[in-house]
Design a protein around this motif. Structure first.
Motif, PDB file in Angstrom:
ATOM      1  N   MET A  91       0.816  -1.212   0.000  1.00 57.78           N
ATOM      2  CA  MET A  91       0.000   0.000   0.000  1.00 57.78           C
ATOM      3  C   MET A  91       0.850   1.262   0.000  1.00 57.78           C
ATOM      4  O   MET A  91       0.541   2.235  -0.699  1.00 57.78           O
ATOM      5  CB  MET A  91      -0.936   0.003   1.221  1.00 57.78           C
ATOM      6  N   SER A  92       1.924   1.244   0.775  1.00 56.78           N
ATOM      7  CA  SER A  92       2.763   2.445   0.832  1.00 56.78           C
ATOM      8  C   SER A  92       3.525   2.648  -0.469  1.00 56.78           C
ATOM      9  O   SER A  92       3.775   3.795  -0.875  1.00 56.78           O
ATOM     10  CB  SER A  92       3.743   2.346   2.014  1.00 56.78           C
ATOM     11  N   THR A  93       3.877   1.565  -1.152  1.00 64.69           N
ATOM     12  CA  THR A  93       4.601   1.685  -2.421  1.00 64.69           C
ATOM     13  C   THR A  93       3.684   2.172  -3.537  1.00 64.69           C
ATOM     14  O   THR A  93       3.984   3.160  -4.226  1.00 64.69           O
ATOM     15  CB  THR A  93       5.233   0.332  -2.805  1.00 64.69           C
ATOM     16  N   PHE A  94       2.560   1.500  -3.737  1.00 65.17           N
ATOM     17  CA  PHE A  94       1.651   1.871  -4.819  1.00 65.17           C
ATOM     18  C   PHE A  94       0.940   3.189  -4.500  1.00 65.17           C
ATOM     19  O   PHE A  94       0.925   4.118  -5.323  1.00 65.17           O
ATOM     20  CB  PHE A  94       0.636   0.752  -5.060  1.00 65.17           C
ATOM     21  N   GLY A  95       0.314   3.252  -3.311  1.00 66.72           N
ATOM     22  CA  GLY A  95      -0.414   4.460  -2.953  1.00 66.72           C
ATOM     23  C   GLY A  95       0.491   5.658  -2.795  1.00 66.72           C
ATOM     24  O   GLY A  95       0.149   6.777  -3.224  1.00 66.72           O
TER      25      GLY A  95
END
Length: 533
Positions: free
Chosen positions: A392-396
Motif C-alpha cells: 500500500m505504501s509503495t503503490f499508494g
C-alpha cells in the motif's frame, strides 16, 4: 478429571466418517453426493431464493442494499470496532504465552507444505484482489477526495507535509486487526480438528460450551451462518474483481465496460475456477497461489524500482511508525469526528474481514497442520501486515507523489474527479514505463486472484455443508463454485458495489459474536493441550 477436560474429550465414535454420525448427525448420499443434510439444504435453498428475488427485483434490491450498509455500519460501529480490538489483543497474547508452544496436530505432527507454499496459499486466500483494487485507490481517496475531512490521526488530509496520512489510514484497514480475525478463526478450527479430532467445521469450535448439542440445531445454525458469511464476503471480492477486470479490458483492449461485460466476465472466470476445482488442492489452488505470488512480487518489484527504491523504503518506515503510534486512536470507536472514514470505511472493512473469516480461517486451518500456535499466529498475523503495508505504501505513495507533482491524470480521473475506483490501478500504471507490457500482466494477475478466491471459497463452503469432511465428492465443490458466480451476478445487477458491500456487512455483524465465542473456546482448548504437553 476436571470439567473442562471432560468437555474437551469428546466421544471419538462421533467423528468416524465411515459410519453415520451418532447423536443425530446424519450424512446422506443422494446421487452419490455426501452432504450434511440440514446445512446443505437450508443454505442452498435460501441462497437460490435470494438470487431469484434479487434478479427479479433489481431496482428494489438496489434501494434496499443502498440503505442497508450505511444503517448497519452507523448502528453497530462500536460493536464491530471493540470486537476486533479484543480479537487482536487475544492473538497477540497467544504469541507470548506458554500455550504458543502447542503444535497443531500434536507434538509429532509435521507440516504438509513448505513455508513458501504455505504462506503463498494463506496470503492468496486472505487478500484476494484487495491489494490490486485498493492499493492505489484508497490512499489517494483519503488524501484528495474527502473534501477536507480528517483521517483519524488528528491531521487534516489537505495540509501539505501530511500527504502520507492517507496511507496510514489504509494500512489500518489491511493490517494487524483484519489478519487477527483470520488468525483467531483459523487457529480455532485447526486445534479442534487436528488436536481434538473433531470435524473441520465451525460448529466444532463450540464443543467446550455446547457439548454434544453441537451436532443438533445449534450446530446447524452456526454452520449455516458461516456459509452465508463466507458466500457474501467472497462474492463482494468477486464482484470487485470483475469490475476491475472490466476496467482493465477497456484500458488494454478498448472493450467498453457494461453490466453485460461484467456478467460475462464472472461467468468466464467461474468456468476457469471450475477447472481449478477439478484439478484438486495441490494441482489447482496450490499451483495458482504460487503463480499469484510470483506475478504479484514481479509487479511489486517493477513498481518499486521505477518509482524509486530509496523513496519507497523511507516512506514505508515513516508510515509504519505513524501506524503504530496512532493505532490506539484508529482503534477507538468513541468520540470520532471522522464519520466519513469511520462509518464509510472502517466499520465496513471490519464486517467484511469477519464475513471472510470462515472462508480464510478454514482454508488456512486446513493447510497448517504441524505448525505451532506461535508460528501460526506470527505467520498469519504479523507477516501479512508487514507485506500489505509495504504494498500500500509503495503503490499508494507513488500515486500520491505523482498527484502532488501535477501528474497521474488517470488516477485523478478515476478517484478524485469521478468515483470509478476499479480503474485506479491502470490509471497509475499508465504513468510508468512499459505500460503495454505491465498492464496485461496486471490484468492476468487480477484474474488469477479471482480464480484462486473462487476455488478456495468453494472448497471451504463444501467442507462446511458436508459436515466437516475434507474429501467430499468434487461435484459438490462444482455446485458451490457455480453458486458463488450466480450470487455475484445477482448482487452486481441488483445494486452494484453498494449491494456487494451491504451483503457482506449484513452477515459479518452477526458472525462477529460467533468469532468472539470461538476465541473463548480456543483458550479452553489451548490450556488443555498445554496441560497434556
Amino acid at each position: 478429571m476436571s470439567q473442562t477436560k471432560k468437555m474437551l474429550d469428546p466421544d471419538p465414535r462421533i467423528y468416524d466418517f465411515e459410519t453415520e454420525y451418532e447423536l443425530g448427525q446424519d450424512n446422506v448420499r443422494p446421487f452419490g453426493l455426501d452432504i450434511h443434510n440440514p446445512v446443505f439444504l437450508i443454505s442452498s435453498i435460501l441462497i437460490f431464493a435470494f438470487v431469484l428475488i434479487a434478479l427479479a427485483n433489481q431496482e428494489a434490491a438496489a434501494t434496499f442494499f443502498g440503505w442497508l450498509r450505511p444503517w448497519l455500519t452507523s448502528t453497530f460501529d462500536w460493536f464491530l470496532v471493540l470486537s476486533v480490538d479484543a480479537i487482536t489483543l487475544f492473538c497477540l497474547v497467544l504469541i507470548i504465552l506458554p500455550v504458543g508452544k502447542v503444535r497443531i496436530g500434536g507434538k509429532d505432527a509435521k507440516p504438509d507444505y513448505s513455508y513458501a507454499g504455505w504462506i503463498a496459499m494463506m496470503f492468496a486466500a486472505g487478500i484476494g484482489i484487495g491489494l490490486l483494487f485498493f492499493g492505489v485507490m484508497e490512499p489517494v481517496y483519503y488524501n484528495f477526495a474527502e473534501d477536507g475531512n480528517a483521517v483519524p490521526l488528528g491531521i487534516d488530509i489537505a495540509v501539505p507535509g501530511n500527504e502520507y496520512a492517507g496511507i496510514v489510514g489504509t494500512i489500518h484497514h489491511w493490517g494487524l486487526e483484519g489478519w487477527a480475525v483470520y488468525a483467531a478463526v483459523g487457529l480455532s478450527l485447526a486445534i479442534f480438528s487436528y488436536n481434538l479430532g473433531l470435524p473441520l467445521t465451525l460448529r466444532s469450535a463450540f464443543y467446550p460450551i455446547l457439548g454434544e448439542r453441537v451436532w443438533g440445531w445449534w450446530g446447524h445454525f452456526i454452520d449455516t451462518l458461516a456459509v452465508f458469511a463466507t458466500l457474501f464476503g467472497l462474492t463482494t471480492s468477486l464482484g470487485l474483481g470483475a469490475q476491475q477486470v472490466a476496467a482493465g479490458l477497456y484500458e488494454v483492449f478498448g472493450i467498453e465496460s457494461s453490466p453485460t461485460v461484467v456478467v460475462l466476465l464472472i461467468i468466464g472466470i467461474t468456468m476457469i475456477a471450475l477447472g481449478s476445482v477439478l484439478m484438486g488442492m495441490d494441482a489447482g489452488v496450490k499451483r495458482l497461489s504460487e503463480i499469484n505470488m510470483i506475478m504479484a512480487v514481479g509487479l511489486f518489484i517493477f513498481v518499486i524500482v521505477v518509482t524509486g527504491v530509496g523513496t519507497a523504503i523511507s516512506r514505508y518506515f515513516n508510515v509504519m511508525t505513524d501506524y503504530v503510534l496512532h493505532l490506539p486512536a484508529l482503534s477507538n470507536p468513541f468520540g470520532r469526528e471522522d464519520t466519513s472514514y469511520f462509518h464509510g470505511w472502517t466499520t465496513f472493512y471490519w464486517a467484511w474481514w469477519i464475513a471472510w473469516s470462515p472462508f480464510v480461517g478454514m482454508f488456512i486451518a486446513r493447510i497448517s497442520k504441524g505448525r505451532t500456535v506461535r508460528e501460526f499466529v506470527i505467520c498469519a498475523l504479523l507477516a501479512p501486515t508487514a507485506v500489505c503495508a509495504l504494498w500500500m505504501s509503495t503503490f499508494g505513495g507513488a500515486a500520491i507523489d505523482m498527484l502532488n507533482a501535477g501528474g497521474a491524470e488517470g488516477v485523478r480521473a478515476t478517484v478524485i474527479d469521478s468515483y470509478a475506483p476499479e480503474g485506479a490501478l491502470f490509471g497509475f500504471l499508465k504513468e510508468l514505463p512499459l505500460y503495454g507490457i505491465v498492464a496485461p500482466i496486471a490484468l492476468i494477475l487480477i484474474v488469477v486472484f479471482f480464480v484462486t478466491s473462487s476455488d478456495s471459497g468453494s472448497l471451504v463452503i463444501d467442507t462446511i455443508t458436508a459436515g466437516g469432511k475434507m474429501d467430499a465428492p468434487v461435484i459438490q465443490r462444482v455446485f458451490w463454485c457455480t453458486l458463488e458466480g450466480l450470487v455475484a451476478i445477482a448482487l452486481l445487477l441488483g445494486g452494484g458495489l453498494a449491494a456487494l458491500q451491504g451483503a457482506a456487512v449484513s452477515t459479518g455483524i452477526p458472525f462477529t459474536l460467533v468469532v468472539l465465542i470461538m476465541c473463548y473456546c480456543l483458550w479452553l482448548a489451548l490450556k488443555s493441550e498445554k496441560a497434556k504437553m
